[in-house]
Design a protein around this motif. Sequence first.
Motif, short mmCIF file in Angstrom:
data_model
loop_
_atom_site.label_atom_id
_atom_site.label_comp_id
_atom_site.label_asym_id
_atom_site.label_seq_id
_atom_site.Cartn_x
_atom_site.Cartn_y
_atom_site.Cartn_z
N TYR A 90 -22.37 -60.10 64.39
CA TYR A 90 -23.68 -59.47 64.15
C TYR A 90 -23.88 -59.29 62.65
O TYR A 90 -24.96 -59.57 62.10
CB TYR A 90 -23.71 -58.12 64.86
CG TYR A 90 -24.93 -57.25 64.59
CD1 TYR A 90 -26.04 -57.28 65.43
CD2 TYR A 90 -24.96 -56.37 63.51
CE1 TYR A 90 -27.14 -56.47 65.19
CE2 TYR A 90 -26.05 -55.56 63.26
CZ TYR A 90 -27.15 -55.62 64.10
OH TYR A 90 -28.24 -54.82 63.86
N ASP B 92 -25.92 -67.97 66.59
CA ASP B 92 -27.25 -68.45 66.98
C ASP B 92 -28.05 -67.37 67.69
O ASP B 92 -29.25 -67.19 67.44
CB ASP B 92 -27.12 -69.67 67.89
CG ASP B 92 -26.77 -70.94 67.12
OD1 ASP B 92 -26.80 -70.90 65.87
OD2 ASP B 92 -26.47 -71.96 67.76
N SER B 93 -27.38 -66.65 68.59
CA SER B 93 -28.07 -65.59 69.33
C SER B 93 -28.54 -64.48 68.39
O SER B 93 -29.68 -64.00 68.50
CB SER B 93 -27.12 -65.02 70.39
OG SER B 93 -27.72 -63.94 71.07
N ALA B 94 -27.67 -64.08 67.46
CA ALA B 94 -28.03 -63.02 66.53
C ALA B 94 -29.15 -63.45 65.59
O ALA B 94 -30.06 -62.66 65.29
CB ALA B 94 -26.80 -62.59 65.73
N ARG C 51 -34.91 -69.72 62.14
CA ARG C 51 -34.58 -70.69 63.19
C ARG C 51 -34.37 -72.08 62.59
O ARG C 51 -33.47 -72.81 63.00
CB ARG C 51 -35.68 -70.71 64.25
CG ARG C 51 -35.71 -69.45 65.11
CD ARG C 51 -36.61 -69.61 66.32
NE ARG C 51 -36.58 -68.44 67.18
CZ ARG C 51 -37.40 -67.39 67.06
NH1 ARG C 51 -38.35 -67.40 66.10
NH2 ARG C 51 -37.31 -66.36 67.87
N GLN D 113 -22.23 -69.68 69.19
CA GLN D 113 -23.11 -69.07 70.18
C GLN D 113 -23.54 -67.67 69.73
O GLN D 113 -24.72 -67.31 69.83
CB GLN D 113 -22.39 -69.00 71.52
CG GLN D 113 -23.27 -68.66 72.70
CD GLN D 113 -22.53 -68.80 74.02
OE1 GLN D 113 -21.31 -68.84 74.06
NE2 GLN D 113 -23.27 -68.88 75.12
N SER D 114 -22.60 -66.88 69.21
CA SER D 114 -22.91 -65.53 68.77
C SER D 114 -23.83 -65.53 67.57
O SER D 114 -24.78 -64.74 67.49
CB SER D 114 -21.61 -64.79 68.43
OG SER D 114 -20.78 -64.66 69.55
N ASP E 75 -31.43 -65.74 66.22
CA ASP E 75 -32.66 -65.87 67.00
C ASP E 75 -33.32 -64.51 67.19
O ASP E 75 -34.55 -64.36 67.05
CB ASP E 75 -32.34 -66.50 68.35
CG ASP E 75 -33.59 -66.84 69.14
OD1 ASP E 75 -34.38 -67.68 68.65
OD2 ASP E 75 -33.79 -66.28 70.23
N GLU E 76 -32.50 -63.50 67.48
CA GLU E 76 -33.01 -62.14 67.63
C GLU E 76 -33.56 -61.62 66.30
O GLU E 76 -34.61 -60.98 66.25
CB GLU E 76 -31.90 -61.23 68.13
CG GLU E 76 -32.32 -59.77 68.30
CD GLU E 76 -31.15 -58.88 68.68
OE1 GLU E 76 -31.31 -57.65 68.61
OE2 GLU E 76 -30.08 -59.41 69.04
N GLU F 191 -23.04 -73.69 74.88
CA GLU F 191 -24.00 -74.14 75.88
C GLU F 191 -23.74 -75.59 76.30
O GLU F 191 -24.28 -76.06 77.29
CB GLU F 191 -25.43 -74.01 75.33
CG GLU F 191 -25.88 -72.57 75.12
CD GLU F 191 -25.89 -71.78 76.41
OE1 GLU F 191 -26.38 -72.29 77.43
OE2 GLU F 191 -25.38 -70.64 76.41
N ARG G 103 -17.60 -69.91 70.56
CA ARG G 103 -18.06 -68.52 70.66
C ARG G 103 -18.73 -68.08 69.37
O ARG G 103 -19.73 -67.35 69.39
CB ARG G 103 -16.90 -67.59 70.99
CG ARG G 103 -16.45 -67.64 72.44
CD ARG G 103 -15.46 -66.53 72.73
NE ARG G 103 -16.04 -65.22 72.51
CZ ARG G 103 -15.36 -64.12 72.29
NH1 ARG G 103 -14.04 -64.17 72.21
NH2 ARG G 103 -15.96 -62.97 72.13
#
Length: 647
Positions: free
Chosen positions: A204, A244-246, A261, A241-242, A248-249, A557, A238
């Motif tokens: 994060y 990219d997710s953070a 992005r 993925q973490s 994106d948010e 993914e 991992r």
Amino acid sequence: MSKEFFAQVDLLTEAGQLRRLSGAFARFIASLGDSAPQLMAACVLLSELEGRGHSCLMLDELNGDPAALLGWSGDEWHALRAAVGDWPADTARWCVLLARCPQVWPVGGEQASQPLVLDGERLYLRRYWLDERHVADSVRARALGGVLAADDDARTSDIRRWLDTLFPHAARGGGVDWQKIACAVAMRGKLGIITGGPGTGKTYTVARLLALLFATAGAEQDGLRVAMAAPTGKAAARLKQSIDSALDELAEKVGDALPLRELAARMGAARTLHSLLGARPDTRAFQHHAGNQLEVDVLIVDEASMIHLEMMSALLAALPDTATLILLGDKDQLASVEAGAVLGDLCHNAEAGEYLPETLSYVEAATGQRIPDSFEGRGGPIAQQTVMLRESRRFGGPIGALALAVNAGDAAGAIDVLREGKDGKVAWTDLAQQADMLQLALQGYREYLQLMKNPPAAGDEVAQLAWVKSVLQRFEAFRILCAVREGEWGVSGLNDAIEQRLQSAGLLKRTGEWYVGRPVMVTRNDYATGVFNGDIGLTLPDPARPGALRVYFSEGEAVRSVLATRLRNVETAFAMTVHKSQGSEFAHTAMVLPKDGGGMLTRELIYTGITRARDYFTLLTPNGQVLLEAIGQRTQRASGLRLQLAG
């Protein structure tokens, strides 16, 4: 050379107390010149310790009971010592004796490419001494070089503006926001070390650091080259993925002010360190090195506790001086399997902070946060670029309480958490039998094995991919972790027993080495197939070749597969060692300890096993005393890196 000494070495080797490599190494050293039996004994010990993760032999250990170093009985050690003859009475005499040996280079003396190095009161294999010096010199130079000037108010102001955007909410309870501080500290120079336990938000934080790097790059924003890596494929997936997710948010919050992005899409996939450096078959050398460095401006490396000394040296050599290196990891986890405990040495005093006044002033100017006076000190340059995240936002409840108790060495507190078994999140079977473990395996693996029996219709590629992902996801939800490899409670014994139990329950059908449903772990890098040591895959039917089997590997993914017949170095992986589980997380983790720890089980091993569990943790111990002994025993690896870093 004493025939009696080598005869005793051979006896200990045949009894399984010594590696064959240790006797062979001592004989090699003896072949290079006149050799005192005391030097041969030191070589045997040095080789054995290297195999257990130590980078050197501390000579003061020879003054007490060296048998404790190897977990030997007194009789075994006294027999070897008797074969040596005269034994130096203290460290000073050991130093004098070794310095006179032609196979040893005493640092500061005449150098002739001797295979052994005597540095102060530490005896090294030359390559480990070179690696240690290189890591220390490189990290110190990176920490000192490129540090933001104290009077660069414009740069500090820009960092402050963006940090306030990226961290809009005050820390809980009005406390210190260590995540925000970690970003500021990493922006101060070419090195940032962020350590913390599970759930403290390392990825994060680094996602916001990436956004900050892009935001403050100005005209160079589009050309900023960012790479991400980790020691294993699972950890790399991992991490990506973490992040990219953070990001994106975060993009939703930042809006058009920063095209996160687009910037994230340019970074590409996270890679293993071997892949990043360009590992080549049948050689220790890499494609990227000091003479052919990586083309990168920012390198983020996760699970840094797993990086051994030789790999860290290679990584630093391949990284340009102009690049920013960000290391993420939990300093309290198990160190690497191979020699060295680099992250532990780098972060050895992270709890205390030890920040200089100029660091405290910069942090306050860049973040608006005031680090409490208790964290002020006289730490070296590495400490000024290190931040420990202290609040777990995810890893709480009984699993978190258990991990904290173990990490603090509080055996009584850990036992209380285990016995309470609050909310069913934590369970403990004391005086466990193997049948208890097999019943748990049956429950934990049943779901993926049943789903595996219902594949989609042939020819539907979309449905096939969705089915494979679903089976992999169900398998990854549960895992059995072992502290040892051999024996009834080790990886080899349990994998055989679990296979038989699942087959007797009709959940799988083993017809040979390869069968549908077999989980495997890669045990050696294979560049031809693109799989690496530690990768875990699942064997399923090949939809394009009736009767053939493929092994599917999850990478975030994405999913990739390799024909089972092309994988040469694999082992069944219903159960795996705690060491191999680093970088992974499972909804339900079951850890088993052997009946006798033999001095090999440590607090760090128990802590690492616990922190692989996301929702449920089960511990099985045939002998509860082994748990208490492990919590009371810390990993102590002989190393001179900490001293070298102090400079």
